[in-house]
Design an enzyme around this catalytic site. Sequence first.
Site, mmCIF file in Angstrom:
data_model
loop_
_atom_site.group_PDB
_atom_site.id
_atom_site.type_symbol
_atom_site.label_atom_id
_atom_site.label_comp_id
_atom_site.label_asym_id
_atom_site.label_seq_id
_atom_site.Cartn_x
_atom_site.Cartn_y
_atom_site.Cartn_z
ATOM 1 N N HIS A 294 1.692 11.301 -21.568
ATOM 2 C CA HIS A 294 2.921 10.716 -22.110
ATOM 3 C C HIS A 294 2.599 9.814 -23.297
ATOM 4 O O HIS A 294 1.807 8.891 -23.175
ATOM 5 C CB HIS A 294 3.639 9.917 -21.019
ATOM 6 C CG HIS A 294 4.966 9.401 -21.439
ATOM 7 N ND1 HIS A 294 6.016 10.237 -21.719
ATOM 8 C CD2 HIS A 294 5.419 8.149 -21.630
ATOM 9 C CE1 HIS A 294 7.061 9.514 -22.066
ATOM 10 N NE2 HIS A 294 6.723 8.247 -22.022
ATOM 11 N N GLU B 194 3.492 8.616 -11.460
ATOM 12 C CA GLU B 194 2.586 8.172 -12.519
ATOM 13 C C GLU B 194 1.920 6.856 -12.143
ATOM 14 O O GLU B 194 2.559 6.013 -11.517
ATOM 15 C CB GLU B 194 3.356 8.000 -13.834
ATOM 16 C CG GLU B 194 3.773 9.306 -14.422
ATOM 17 C CD GLU B 194 4.515 9.137 -15.738
ATOM 18 O OE1 GLU B 194 4.973 8.029 -16.062
ATOM 19 O OE2 GLU B 194 4.641 10.131 -16.449
ATOM 20 N N ARG C 118 12.535 11.162 -18.557
ATOM 21 C CA ARG C 118 11.853 10.466 -17.469
ATOM 22 C C ARG C 118 11.669 11.412 -16.297
ATOM 23 O O ARG C 118 12.469 12.325 -16.081
ATOM 24 C CB ARG C 118 12.669 9.239 -17.022
ATOM 25 C CG ARG C 118 12.843 8.208 -18.111
ATOM 26 C CD ARG C 118 11.534 7.475 -18.331
ATOM 27 N NE ARG C 118 11.711 6.420 -19.312
ATOM 28 C CZ ARG C 118 11.020 6.338 -20.428
ATOM 29 N NH1 ARG C 118 10.129 7.247 -20.726
ATOM 30 N NH2 ARG C 118 11.215 5.334 -21.244
#
Length: 154
Positions: A143, A125, A96
Amino acid sequence: MKRRVWGRRAGVLGLGRIGYEVARRLQGFGMDVAYSDIAEKPGTEGWTFEKDPVALAERSDFLFVTLAASAATRHIVDRNVIESLGPNGMIINVSRASNIDESARLDALETGRLGAAALDVFENEPAHDPRFLALDNVLLQPHHASGRWRHARR
């Protein structure tokens, strides 16, 4: 120019399910594998345990961040860890964004105090800091997490 991974030193920060599988695969490339976690883990014969993330970074050419995100792991990869990797080191974050101090990483990449980074998560993000786009020592990847194709049954 390319860099060979064979015989290099890999550090895995967080040896949970994903970290263990990453380390196992790195070993298959003939890499010297070390890891950091809360405590030593079983099934890690031939790997070096480093309790401190700074010590892990100091002995690594490639640092794989594979931690779960929590208050305890927020910015665990801080300026000290990043600078311990050095100008030839590379951070690969498959965890993360909150686990890495993004500002410290960008500063180190821009000034050459960190060699390179491969990233697919960012602090803001879905937006990302536009400074990343100006760097030629960064690989940016959308991602995908556990995304996969599902084939329809016939």
